[in-house]
Design an enzyme around this catalytic site. Structure first.
Site, PDB file in Angstrom:
ATOM      1  N   LEU A  35     -32.380  84.070 -21.830  1.00  0.00           N
ATOM      2  CA  LEU A  35     -31.955  85.444 -21.551  1.00  0.00           C
ATOM      3  C   LEU A  35     -30.750  85.500 -20.607  1.00  0.00           C
ATOM      4  O   LEU A  35     -30.673  84.771 -19.636  1.00  0.00           O
ATOM      5  CB  LEU A  35     -33.120  86.235 -20.927  1.00  0.00           C
ATOM      6  N   HIS A  36     -29.820  86.400 -20.946  1.00  0.00           N
ATOM      7  CA  HIS A  36     -28.671  86.664 -20.071  1.00  0.00           C
ATOM      8  C   HIS A  36     -28.600  88.172 -19.839  1.00  0.00           C
ATOM      9  O   HIS A  36     -29.474  88.922 -20.324  1.00  0.00           O
ATOM     10  CB  HIS A  36     -27.378  86.108 -20.682  1.00  0.00           C
ATOM     11  N   ASP A  37     -27.563  88.605 -19.127  1.00  0.00           N
ATOM     12  CA  ASP A  37     -27.495  90.026 -18.751  1.00  0.00           C
ATOM     13  C   ASP A  37     -27.432  90.962 -19.958  1.00  0.00           C
ATOM     14  O   ASP A  37     -27.809  92.130 -19.854  1.00  0.00           O
ATOM     15  CB  ASP A  37     -26.291  90.286 -17.843  1.00  0.00           C
ATOM     16  N   HIS A  39     -29.225  90.608 -22.732  1.00  0.00           N
ATOM     17  CA  HIS A  39     -30.637  90.865 -23.063  1.00  0.00           C
ATOM     18  C   HIS A  39     -31.251  91.814 -22.030  1.00  0.00           C
ATOM     19  O   HIS A  39     -32.001  92.723 -22.381  1.00  0.00           O
ATOM     20  CB  HIS A  39     -31.453  89.567 -23.043  1.00  0.00           C
ATOM     21  N   ARG A 189     -24.417  81.076 -26.007  1.00  0.00           N
ATOM     22  CA  ARG A 189     -23.516  79.972 -26.357  1.00  0.00           C
ATOM     23  C   ARG A 189     -22.411  79.760 -25.327  1.00  0.00           C
ATOM     24  O   ARG A 189     -21.776  78.700 -25.308  1.00  0.00           O
ATOM     25  CB  ARG A 189     -22.859  80.230 -27.714  1.00  0.00           C
TER      26      ARG A 189
END
Ligand code: PAF
Length: 287
Positions: A35-37, A39, A189
């Site tokens: 998860l990143h910002d 998400h 990615r």
């Protein structure tokens, strides 16, 4: 507070049934983890809309067309759970492959039209895998709302089609692409980029944004797209899989900008494939 985790359809359904007894509305945010910002922005939007939010975390083998890519995909459940904890999502659903696809599983949801071209042309089987897992997640959670990022624009249109065609009672809510300060669209990615590649990466978004503005002002589509391709390669990208103007609602190829559209691209930077898209519409149109 940590987020409760369930791993089976039966446990998931029991929790949702409890919520439904008090008439709570339910949203789902499907993810493959890492998860990143981007998400987290989907989770925040879901929490605004529904009383209960389920985040699903499942690296779906059916949507990978290379075993190496599937094996290399980051699996970071503990870190993901820690990122979600402060947001207030009520449930994390983490099925394993056996739970999602038990022995004998034989059904594929396949969406013709929308899955063709763009990413679909370069990732055979990918969108059948996405459509199948998303339909299952919608039916398993029974959610009222599902949140998807516009970054994967073809996926978003595919999911809308699945919901409409299969009469799944869920509202798909699109959310804008989240970008770094320099324009690069957030993606798991991006972590694979070397420092030198990371410096080049924002050029994909910058060229798309500039090209979208030129098209909106009336620049002819085909020569403008050719210039955009040249600019992306000149910035240091290795290869362009596609750079296309497509209708915003039907994803049909366009050679003149006569209605709202999306400019979509996939391009390789070293060994990393990046995708992005921006909206454009003719200046003066009311849309
Ligand atoms: O966008 C993704 O992360 C995946 O394609 C999705 C929607 C979670 C389905 O596996």
């Amino acid at each position: 507070m940590s987020v409760p985790i369930v791993r089976t359809v039966a446990e998931l359904r029991a929790v949702v049934a409890g919520w439904r007894r008090s008439d709570a509305s339910v949203a789902v945010v499907p993810t493959m983890g890492a998860l990143h910002d981007g998400h987290l922005s989907l989770v925040r939007a879901a929490l605004q809309k529904a009383e209960r939010v389920i985040v699903t975390l499942f690296v779906n083998p059916k949507q990978f067309n290379s075993a190496a890519d599937l094996a290399a995909y980051p699996r970071t459940e503990n870190q993901d759970a820690a990122k979600l904890a402060p947001l207030g999502a009520q449930l994390l659903y983490v099925p394993d492959a056996e739970e999602m696809y038990p022995p004998g599983f034989a059904t594929t949801v396949s969406v013709s039209g929308v899955r063709e071209g763009l990413c679909g042309a370069f990732r055979p089987g990918h969108f059948d895998g996405v459509a199948t897992v998303v339909a299952k997640l919608f039916l398993q959670t029974g959610a009222d709302f599902a949140f998807f990022g516009e970054k994967d624009f073809q996926q978003l249109q595919l999911v809308r089609r699945v919901v409409q065609d299969l009469d799944i009672p869920i509202t798909v809510v699109p959310c804008p692409t989240v970008r770094e300060a320099d324009g690069l669209a957030l993606s798991s990615r991006n972590a694979r980029l070397s420092p030198a590649e990371r410096a080049i990466a924002p050029n994909l978004a910058l060229v798309l944004i500039e090209t979208a503005e030129r098209l909106a002002r009336g620049s002819p589509v085909l020569p403008t797209l050719a210039e955009a391709r040249a600019a992306i390669l000149a910035a240091g990208f290795r290869d362009i899989e596609y750079l296309e103007l497509r209708g915003e609602t039907d994803l049909q190829p366009m050679t003149s900008l006569d209605r709202p559209a999306r400019l979509l691209a996939a391009s390789w930077l070293g060994e990393t494939r990046l995708i992005d898209n921006v909206r454009t519409s003719p200046i003066g149109s009311t849309n």
